[in-house]
Design an enzyme around this catalytic site. Structure first.
Site, PDB file in Angstrom:
ATOM      1  N   LYS A 116      -8.444  -0.624  -9.096  1.00 31.23           N
ATOM      2  CA  LYS A 116      -9.099  -1.209  -7.914  1.00 31.23           C
ATOM      3  C   LYS A 116     -10.256  -0.335  -7.430  1.00 31.23           C
ATOM      4  O   LYS A 116     -10.097   0.893  -7.326  1.00 31.23           O
ATOM      5  CB  LYS A 116      -8.060  -1.341  -6.788  1.00 31.23           C
ATOM      6  N   TYR A 142      -2.286   5.704  -4.482  1.00 32.42           N
ATOM      7  CA  TYR A 142      -3.378   6.655  -4.302  1.00 32.42           C
ATOM      8  C   TYR A 142      -3.003   7.923  -5.054  1.00 32.42           C
ATOM      9  O   TYR A 142      -1.825   8.298  -5.086  1.00 32.42           O
ATOM     10  CB  TYR A 142      -3.558   7.011  -2.822  1.00 32.42           C
ATOM     11  N   THR A 163      -5.859   2.677  -6.938  1.00 34.75           N
ATOM     12  CA  THR A 163      -7.131   2.655  -6.190  1.00 34.75           C
ATOM     13  C   THR A 163      -7.991   3.839  -6.590  1.00 34.75           C
ATOM     14  O   THR A 163      -7.554   4.994  -6.526  1.00 34.75           O
ATOM     15  CB  THR A 163      -6.865   2.673  -4.671  1.00 34.75           C
ATOM     16  N   HIS A 222     -13.712  -1.782  -1.230  1.00 36.89           N
ATOM     17  CA  HIS A 222     -12.676  -1.404  -0.265  1.00 36.89           C
ATOM     18  C   HIS A 222     -12.911  -2.110   1.077  1.00 36.89           C
ATOM     19  O   HIS A 222     -12.779  -1.516   2.152  1.00 36.89           O
ATOM     20  CB  HIS A 222     -12.642   0.112  -0.091  1.00 36.89           C
ATOM     21  N   SER A 266       0.834  -1.211   0.000  1.00 33.95           N
ATOM     22  CA  SER A 266       0.000   0.000   0.000  1.00 33.95           C
ATOM     23  C   SER A 266       0.865   1.257   0.000  1.00 33.95           C
ATOM     24  O   SER A 266       1.938   1.272   0.606  1.00 33.95           O
ATOM     25  CB  SER A 266      -0.867  -0.013   1.263  1.00 33.95           C
TER      26      SER A 266
END
Ligand code: GLV
Length: 389
Positions: A253, A131, A157, A277, A107
């Site tokens: 995603k 992100y 994402t 999520h 992440s």
């Protein structure tokens, strides 16, 4: 570890060993948590079709996800603050994934940095989750760092430009590292293993961010950072820009809607993850498994369809594959293993899921995961869950 026979055992042990604020961060959804609960509950309403007197020898769960060979159709999902479930958590989980032969996704909001994980796995390729933040220069640097670290896919994402409200995180004052308030100190005193681990590592902050963004020398809270830095104006044009800048395999995603899935195809991405999520964003959205069939039918021939959300067993993986997923992701199942027993716990979680998948596939009369389709499900046992659009 004879007493650890399923993911629930790992969850129970993790709850004992991980400080409350981090356990709660993992084991929660937004608002009423109805979508969070439905993700898992809906799997259990789908029935498998038992077959008998079928030769079950020579079974294989090997397949491919995003062009990569995998030991089973499962990747480790990107989860924030993984290194707070256990010291050096991301490195440990990446090592377990490497040994098992499945992808590990790091992440953006990890504790161990991209470089830490690359070094900790002897530069074995892993996937990086991105992100989109307002500071495009920072995004460019993150993409370049992921390339330099030998990352073999970028997972972008799309469903977290603003943060869904998770009540427990607010009440617990979630931050990394935890603030030394009296309630936190009292709780930490009951978690000696965790504390010992944390004393033995320097990695206690958001490793991809702190020290990499001007003026950010410490950054406690994910909620604060999201509100300030994430770009709420993210659009499909940004996806195009990121695809160009990255130049490798791109996985999108957070798609729940057929229209968005079609736009994902148009963007030229390699795969799309049907995901809400983990029930942490739009509470009230359908479970992932109920959104999957319609999306797989609509775009599955043009883009690889993956899914995440609610997977706590190999049977869940099997059902997702039957309904059109080429691959699945585990977040919490991995975090529970990690919180319970570090790297050995993640390995145990993977072994449990693999064994459940392998045996259940065989009971359904199939020996190769690549032949699994809706034919292994009891007719009429899944259509009622579907959220057709
Ligand atoms: C993402 O980082 C989350 O907390 O869901």
């Amino acid at each position: 570890m004879p007493h650890i026979t399923n993911i629930e055992d790992l969850r129970v042990l993790a709850k004992k060993r991980v400080p409350r604020m981090f356990y709660d961060y993992a084991d929660s959804g937004s608002w009423t948590e109805s979508t969070y609960r439905a993700n898992e509950a809906d799997f259990n309403r789908i029935l498998l079709r038992q077959r008998v007197a079928v030769n079950m020898e020579g079974r294989s769960t090997r397949t491919r996800m995003a062009g990569q060979e995998v030991a089973m159709p499962v990747a480790i999902a990107p989860t924030g603050l993984t290194g707070m479930q256990h010291a050096d958590g991301e490195i440990l989980a990446a090592r377990a994934a490497k040994k098992f032969g499945i992808p590990f996704t790091l992440s953006t909001m990890s504790i161990c940095s991209i470089e830490d994980v690359a070094r900790g796995t002897d530069h074995h390729p892993f996937w990086f989750q991105l992100y989109v933040m307002r500071d495009r220069g920072f995004i460019e640097r993150l993409i370049d760092r992921a390339k330099a670290a030998n990352c073999s896919a970028l997972v972008l994402t799309l469903d977290l430009q603003i943060l869904g409200q998770r009540h427990k995180d607010i009440k617990n004052g979630l931050s990394a590292p935890p603030k030394l308030t009296l309630p936190n100190i009292l709780n930490l005193m009951t978690k000696p293993r965790w504390c010992l681990g944390m004393l033995g590592t320097q990695r206690r902050q958001f490793g991809n961010i702190v020290g990499h963004v001007k003026g950010v020398e410490n950054m406690g809270s994910l909620a604060e950072w999201t509100a300030k830095q994430f770009d709420p104006a993210l659009s499909w044009n940004d996806v195009e820009w990121i695809k160009k800048r990255w130049g490798g395999k791109l996985i999108l995603k957070g798609v729940q809607d057929i229209e968005d899935a079609r736009l994902a195809v148009d963007s030229g991405a390699d795969a799309v993850i049907v995901s809400n999520h983990g029930g942490r964003q739009l509470d009230g959205a359908p479970s992932s498994i109920s959104a999957l069939p319609a999306i797989a039918d609509a775009v599955g021939s043009r883009i690889e369809v993956h899914m995440d959300g609610g997977i706590r067993s190999g049977q869940h993986v099997l059902k997702a594959v039957a309904l059109g997923a080429r691959g699945t992701y585990i977040g919490r199942a991995m975090l529970y293993g990690l919180g319970a027993m570090g790297e050995a716990g993640v390995t145990r979680a993977l072994e449990i899921i693999h064994k459940e998948l392998d045996l259940s596939m065989a009971f359904c009369g199939r020996t190769d995961i690549n032949t699994v389709d809706k034919g292994i499900l009891l007719p009429g046992s899944w259509q009622h869950l579907e959220s057709r659009q």
